[in-house]
Scaffold this motif. Structure first.
Motif, mmCIF file in Angstrom:
data_model
loop_
_atom_site.group_PDB
_atom_site.id
_atom_site.type_symbol
_atom_site.label_atom_id
_atom_site.label_comp_id
_atom_site.label_asym_id
_atom_site.label_seq_id
_atom_site.Cartn_x
_atom_site.Cartn_y
_atom_site.Cartn_z
ATOM 1 N N LYS A 1 0.618 -1.124 -0.128
ATOM 2 C CA LYS A 1 0.030 0.000 -0.011
ATOM 3 C C LYS A 1 0.846 1.333 0.237
ATOM 4 N N SER B 1 0.538 4.334 -2.694
ATOM 5 C CA SER B 1 0.514 5.752 -2.186
ATOM 6 C C SER B 1 1.442 6.527 -2.739
ATOM 7 N N LEU C 1 -7.330 0.752 -1.506
ATOM 8 C CA LEU C 1 -6.058 0.928 -2.218
ATOM 9 C C LEU C 1 -6.079 -0.026 -3.576
ATOM 10 N N HIS D 1 -3.518 -2.942 -3.269
ATOM 11 C CA HIS D 1 -3.346 -3.216 -1.799
ATOM 12 C C HIS D 1 -2.143 -4.129 -1.477
ATOM 13 N N GLY E 1 -1.286 7.205 3.136
ATOM 14 C CA GLY E 1 -0.743 6.143 2.834
ATOM 15 C C GLY E 1 -0.035 5.363 4.063
#
Length: 604
Positions: A165, A169, A253, A329, A382
């Protein structure tokens, strides 16, 4: 007898929100008026404060850094001693981790194997592997023959699980910098399908901070193909209106992974490679690792739903697997060494080895807390923030990190310019076997304990120690000479909120709280006799005033800890008592006057 504050202070001087103070002074002058307006002021100066400044080694725990590390900081190996760390604590970290390889009473070890890497001020002080990358043959825990088991190596490649993740991000923030994404724009303005089921107002920022209201998970592999699985993720009904609930969600995500592909015209794995791993030289990081690296990859779980058998070299997360191994994710594989480069890049403000992957302002935003409305769930863009359950004694409002379901974690502490990475294959052979949080806390706690807290006066200070579920008392019997006596002492407090120091006074059998004021670096706060939590990682001067007739009294510092999750602890130093006749007591000259139960004299 009455007790008064030593010097009442104007309210305008008293401390406001601790988080705002920290972010204003500890991350490159980060201004945190509101999360939406957080900006960074460039500053590459390494600034040390406190008694240890200029000692010729890395900063101590009581010397919080200001700003990002110089962008020229690069990782090099060093011994703990060379950077001022306590070698015994580093050795204790390794001993603790090895102990988790042994099966406790339930017959199941915490994990088959682990790799740990810790660094301070750009110096890698430990990077060690232990146990096995592959040990079991099936879900029952049948051990493979010895010659078929695979030892863990420092360069073993792990399935990062949700640490993926962070990569997504960063890619999102790169697209923000490129002008393709507005953090406060509705996600549906980029992905119209997302608007179904009343999700028209959910923003990109809310996906990053897990305040979108989306449910945590949806079983995607039951759908027939990737297209239908993506559609199922985008069309999911929300659990709550946005910004009313914190719900950690893979779907947030997954959606962001689809979003960055849409706005950039490139697949997520290409964005990660071109924007992160290639410029930073992260040679073992990416999705769907090649077969040529299989001998270095740690096994994860023996899966029966879906029926995949022992998973090794393919992403463990079933939804990511059903999406081809590349998802927002999960899906990233990496090593401790590669993750260390990413951690130092964050500490450097987005730069490593002259390669900039993010602007300093973007990194500052990623490390700012946008979830003040959801206590206990501090979250940047994030990054998770201040999560003591795995960050241990390194926790602070600015401490950033993430965990992965497979048994991975990364903790980045800007205040000490340190980080620790723990990679385990705890789901091998089954996810139900263990919870690896105790090991995550151990490595963070040990690194924090290895960092010095320097006594303010003399060679030692009184320290509470680190035991959980205890009460420690430091008592000073003294005879007061006048009806007004002033108490002063130096105080260092770094605990979780439920581990509390109480200052008390007694003239007989009962005790009552003794209110006091603490001050340091322009920050002043009043306490009703109790203090706990994060106080800036700096020494403070505490003062109280005792009114009452002359005679025998006892002054006591009582520290009570709960059953788990300790901070760095509490130190008391330089205790002084004075009255109209002059100095009544000097703790540096009369250390034997104290009655210590659980407190010890510590030199760091």
């Amino acid at each position: 007898m009455s007790v008064r504050f030593w010097r009442p202070l104007p309210r305008r001087l008293r401390v406001g929100a601790v988080v705002a103070v920290l972010l204003a002074g500890s991350l490159a002058g980060l201004v945190h008026d509101t999360p939406a307006t957080a900006v960074a002021v460039p500053s590459d100066q390494v600034t040390s404060h406190g008694p240890g400044a200029g000692r010729g080694h890395g900063r101590g725990f009581d010397e919080p850094a200001v700003g990002f590390a110089p962008p020229s900081t690069r990782l090099v190996p060093a011994t703990p001693e060379e950077v001022g760390l306590n070698t015994a604590e580093i050795e204790g970290m390794l001993a603790d981790l090895r102990a988790y390889l042994e099966a406790p009473s339930d017959g199941r070890p915490l994990y088959p194997g682990a790799v740990v890497l810790a660094a301070h001020d750009g110096k890698i002080v430990v990077h060690e592997a232990m146990g096995h990358a592959v040990k079991y043959a099936d879900a029952n825990g049948t051990e493979l023959p010895a010659d078929q088991q695979v030892p863990m190596r420092p360069d073993t490649i792990f399935d990062m699980a949700s640490i993926s993740k962070l990569f997504t991000s960063i890619v999102v923030m790169q697209q923000v910098e490129a002008g393709r994404i507005d953090l406060d724009a509705p996600v549906a303005s980029y992905l119209p399908t997302f608007a179904t089921n009343g999700k028209e107002s959910i923003t990109v920022r809310q996906l990053l901070t897990h305040t979108s209201g989306l449910p945590s998970w949806r079983r995607l592999w039951d759908y027939p193909d990737r297209e239908s699985r993506i559609r199922a993720a985008l069309e999911v009904a929300p659990k709550a209106p946005p910004q009313t609930l914190y719900e950690y969600s893979d779907l947030n995500l997954i959606t962001l992974g689809v979003l960055v592909e849409k706005v950039s015209g490139k697949p997520l794995d290409v964005l990660v490679r071109e924007g992160i791993t290639e410029p930073l030289g992260m040679v073992d990081t990416g999705y769907n690792p090649p077969a040529a690296k299989l001998d270095r990859i740690a096994a994860t779980e023996y899966q029966t739903d879906p029926p995949r058998g022992m998973v090794r070299g393919s992403v463990h997360d079933e939804n990511a697997w059903s999406l081809g191994g590349v998802a927002g994710h999960a899906g990233i594989f990496s090593t401790a060494n590669d993750l260390a480069i990413l951690a130092q890049t964050i500490l450097n403000g987005g730069t490593y080895q002259r390669q900039r992957i993010l602007r300093r302002e973007s990194v500052a935003q990623m490390l700012a807390d946008y979830n003040e409305a959801f206590p206990g769930h501090a979250h940047g863009l994030g990054f998770e923030l201040d999560q003591r359950f795995y960050m241990g004694a390194l926790s602070a409002p600015s401490t950033a990190g993430h965990t992965g379901f497979t048994g991975t974690s990364i903790v980045i502490d800007p205040l000490s310019r340190s980080f620790v990475i723990l990679l385990t294959n705890r789901v091998h052979p089954r996810r139900e076997w263990s919870n690896v949080n105790p090991a995550r806390r151990v490595v963070a706690d040990r690194l924090a304990q290895a960092l010095a807290v320097t006594p303010r006066r003399g060679r030692t200070a009184w320290y509470t120690g680190r035991d959980d579920a205890t009460t420690a008392t430091l008592t000073l019997p003294v005879r007061l000479r006048t009806d007004r006596t002033r108490l002063a002492f130096d105080l260092f407090v770094d605990t979780e909120d439920s581990d509390r120091l109480t200052l008390e006074i007694s003239r007989g059998e009962t005790w009552e709280p003794l209110p006091f004021v603490v001050a340091s670096r322009g920050r002043v706060s009043e306490h009703d006799g109790v203090i706990s939590g994060f106080t800036g990682r700096v020494w403070q001067v505490a003062r109280a005033e005792i009114d009452g007739p002359p005679g025998e009294v006892r002054i006591r510092w009582r520290f009570t800890s709960d059953p788990s999750q300790r901070g760095r602890g509490v130190y008391v130093d330089g205790v002084r008592l004075g009255d109209a006749e002059g100095t009544l007591f000097d703790g540096e000259r009369e250390p034997d006057a104290f009655l210590a139960d659980g407190w010890v004299q510590a030199d760091r």
